[in-house]
Design an enzyme around this catalytic site. Structure first.
Site, short mmCIF file in Angstrom:
data_model
loop_
_atom_site.label_atom_id
_atom_site.label_comp_id
_atom_site.label_asym_id
_atom_site.label_seq_id
_atom_site.Cartn_x
_atom_site.Cartn_y
_atom_site.Cartn_z
N GLY A 1 0.83 -1.20 0.00
CA GLY A 1 0.00 0.00 0.00
C GLY A 1 0.86 1.25 0.00
O GLY A 1 2.01 1.22 0.44
N GLN B 1 2.87 9.95 1.33
CA GLN B 1 4.23 9.38 1.34
C GLN B 1 5.06 9.81 0.15
O GLN B 1 6.28 9.67 0.15
CB GLN B 1 4.14 7.85 1.36
CG GLN B 1 3.59 7.30 2.66
CD GLN B 1 3.45 5.79 2.58
OE1 GLN B 1 2.45 5.28 2.11
NE2 GLN B 1 4.47 5.07 3.02
N CYS C 1 6.03 -0.36 6.72
CA CYS C 1 5.67 0.83 5.97
C CYS C 1 6.83 1.22 5.07
O CYS C 1 7.99 1.17 5.51
CB CYS C 1 5.38 1.97 6.96
SG CYS C 1 4.92 3.51 6.16
N HIS D 1 -4.16 1.55 7.81
CA HIS D 1 -2.79 2.08 7.86
C HIS D 1 -2.64 3.23 6.85
O HIS D 1 -2.12 4.30 7.19
CB HIS D 1 -1.83 0.92 7.54
CG HIS D 1 -0.39 1.29 7.40
ND1 HIS D 1 0.60 0.79 8.21
CD2 HIS D 1 0.25 2.11 6.51
CE1 HIS D 1 1.77 1.29 7.85
NE2 HIS D 1 1.59 2.10 6.82
N GLU D 2 -3.13 3.02 5.62
CA GLU D 2 -2.97 4.04 4.58
C GLU D 2 -3.82 5.28 4.87
O GLU D 2 -3.40 6.40 4.64
CB GLU D 2 -3.32 3.47 3.20
CG GLU D 2 -2.49 2.29 2.74
CD GLU D 2 -0.98 2.47 2.87
OE1 GLU D 2 -0.49 3.61 2.79
OE2 GLU D 2 -0.29 1.45 3.09
NI NI Z 1 2.81 3.21 5.51
#
Ligand code: NI
Length: 170
Positions: free
Chosen positions: A46, A51, A92, A134-135
């Site tokens: 993901g 990010q 991550c 999480h995303e």
């Molecule tokens: Ni992440």
């Protein structure tokens, strides 16, 4: 398509809160395609736009083993969540080589727009539920290490800063 640079923790830009996408146009579709290329190249499951330093609500995921089932979520919102929680080990792309356990809702229903701009609901459980939560955290400026103890988080922070310094020296 182009591979994008992934921000590494503790880069302060990872704490930016993303804005909703105003229109799913060519620019957003290009972003989605670049994010998918970046995620696959980095062997992640993901990636959130945050990010790659784009602060709009866009997520790409692929939790299939075969790596050809891309899932695109634009302006995702959780519309239902289980009271049941589940603990899973997470990693991550912004915190490379760090894995630790995080507790999240076992099941969530997410409403989002796809790459074509059409709305859909995703009923997620297991790895998909972990990944989407999480995303979505990334989109509000939260990195999974923030669920860990202060001690662990400080160790990770030091490790990541050292890694970045070493890479710059090369
Ligand atoms: Ni992440």
């Amino acid at each position: 398509m182009a591979k994008l640079n992934i921000l590494r923790y503790p880069d302060p830009r990872l704490h930016t809160v993303a804005k909703p996408v105003a229109a799913v146009d060519e620019r957003i579709r290009r972003l989605v395609d670049d994010m998918l290329e970046t995620m696959y190249a980095a062997e992640g499951v993901g990636l959130a736009a945050t990010q790659v330093d784009v602060h709009e609500r866009v997520i790409v995921m692929d939790t299939s083993g075969e790596r050809h089932s891309p899932l695109v979520l634009i302006n995702p919102e959780i519309i239902a969540r289980s009271t049941e929680l589940a603990v899973a080990e997470e990693g991550c792309l912004s915190v490379p080589q760090i894995y630790d356990k995080v507790e999240r809702h076992a099941r969530v229903t997410v409403r989002a727009l796809g790459r074509d701009g059409a709305p859909f609901d995703l009923e997620a459980e297991g790895l998909v539920a972990v990944c989407v939560q999480h995303e979505m955290d990334h989109l509000v400026g939260k990195v999974f290490v923030e669920y860990l103890s202060t001690l662990k988080r400080e160790r990770i922070r030091t490790k990541m800063l050292k890694k970045t310094r070493e890479e710059l020296r090369r």
